[in-house]
Scaffold this active site. Structure first.
Site, mmCIF file in Angstrom:
data_model
loop_
_atom_site.group_PDB
_atom_site.id
_atom_site.type_symbol
_atom_site.label_atom_id
_atom_site.label_comp_id
_atom_site.label_asym_id
_atom_site.label_seq_id
_atom_site.Cartn_x
_atom_site.Cartn_y
_atom_site.Cartn_z
ATOM 1 N N LEU A 59 0.867 -1.175 0.000
ATOM 2 C CA LEU A 59 0.000 0.000 0.000
ATOM 3 C C LEU A 59 0.903 1.224 0.000
ATOM 4 C CD1 LEU A 59 -2.895 -0.532 2.613
ATOM 5 C CD2 LEU A 59 -3.099 -0.399 0.129
ATOM 6 N N ASP A 60 0.484 2.272 -0.685
ATOM 7 C CA ASP A 60 1.238 3.520 -0.624
ATOM 8 C C ASP A 60 1.370 3.959 0.828
ATOM 9 O OD1 ASP A 60 1.211 3.445 -3.366
ATOM 10 O OD2 ASP A 60 -0.383 4.924 -3.589
ATOM 11 N N ALA A 61 2.477 4.580 1.153
ATOM 12 C CA ALA A 61 2.715 4.998 2.538
ATOM 13 C C ALA A 61 1.595 5.890 3.062
ATOM 14 C CB ALA A 61 4.058 5.718 2.651
#
Length: 222
Positions: A47-49
């Site tokens: 997942l994107d940060a």
């Protein structure tokens, strides 16, 4: 930092990733390893940060191979919640694009033709609710490309709220994207598993009645 854990056994752990924490090595895996007392937490998807929500991590090489196989064969169901300005037309559709990810800029682009570094991307969405000038969407990923949901909606003039990188004019909230549901089979015994979690009750999520009533159950039948 204590990570909410929805399920764990000797093969895997399902948790709720906080926004702002990397899902890869150097971030959440180390936090989980400390919390679970497991020395090797393996990342099988990302997942994107800046995005939070449900994730699964493998705690054994067997589980890592089995989960990775399900992802590659599109057998793991990944559903997201997203908020966009306006209302997509139609209310339900499949979006297909060619995406190029520029690693130097850490940004993805929709392109017109296949070439080196370009990959096919596909997702489906449906409008769950509208509130004023905002729409709450349920998004199902069919492929897992870098920033896929963010760039596919931005390319249609619907950047996710708070996603300044992809053109959002809203700067007063984090990126309105949340990993709501993961459904997969246990890599050891084949059990159907499904886990869900809702985002925090804050803008823009609390603008929608569905979020306030928490009426988004996990469905293993899909």
């Amino acid at each position: 930092m204590t990570i909410p854990i929805l399920y764990s056994d000797r093969d895997l752990a399902v948790c709720v990733k906080p926004r702002g924490v990397s899902s890869e090595q150097g971030g959440l895996p180390e936090l989980l390893a400390t919390q679970l007392g497991d020395e090797c937490v393996r990342c099988v998807h990302r997942l994107d940060a800046a995005v939070g929500g449900v994730m699964v991590y493998a705690l054994s090489s067997r589980a890592a191979a089995g989960l990775s196989r399900q992802i590659a064969q599109r057998e793991m169901r990944k559903e997201y919640l997203a908020v966009v300005p306006g209302r997509p037309e139609p209310d339900e559709a499949v979006l297909r694009d060619l995406l190029f990810h520029d690693r130097a800029k850490n940004k993805s682009y929709v392109v017109r033709r296949m070439r080196a570094g370009v990959r096919e991307a596909e997702l489906s969405y449906r409008v769950l609710e509208t509130a004023g000038a905002l729409s709450l969407l349920s998004v199902s990923l069919h492929t897992g490309r870098s920033h896929q949901i963010r760039v596919q909606f931005a390319a249609r003039g619907l950047p996710l709220l708070g996603d300044v990188k992809y053109g959002s004019a809203f700067r007063d909230c984090p990126i309105a994207l949340w990993s709501h549901t993961l459904a997969f089979r246990h890599p050891a015994d084949g059990r159907a598993l499904c886990f869900s979690a809702l985002p925090e009750r804050a803008f823009p999520w609390d603008s929608f009645e569905l979020m306030r009533k928490e009426e988004l159950p996990c469905d293993t039948s899909k």
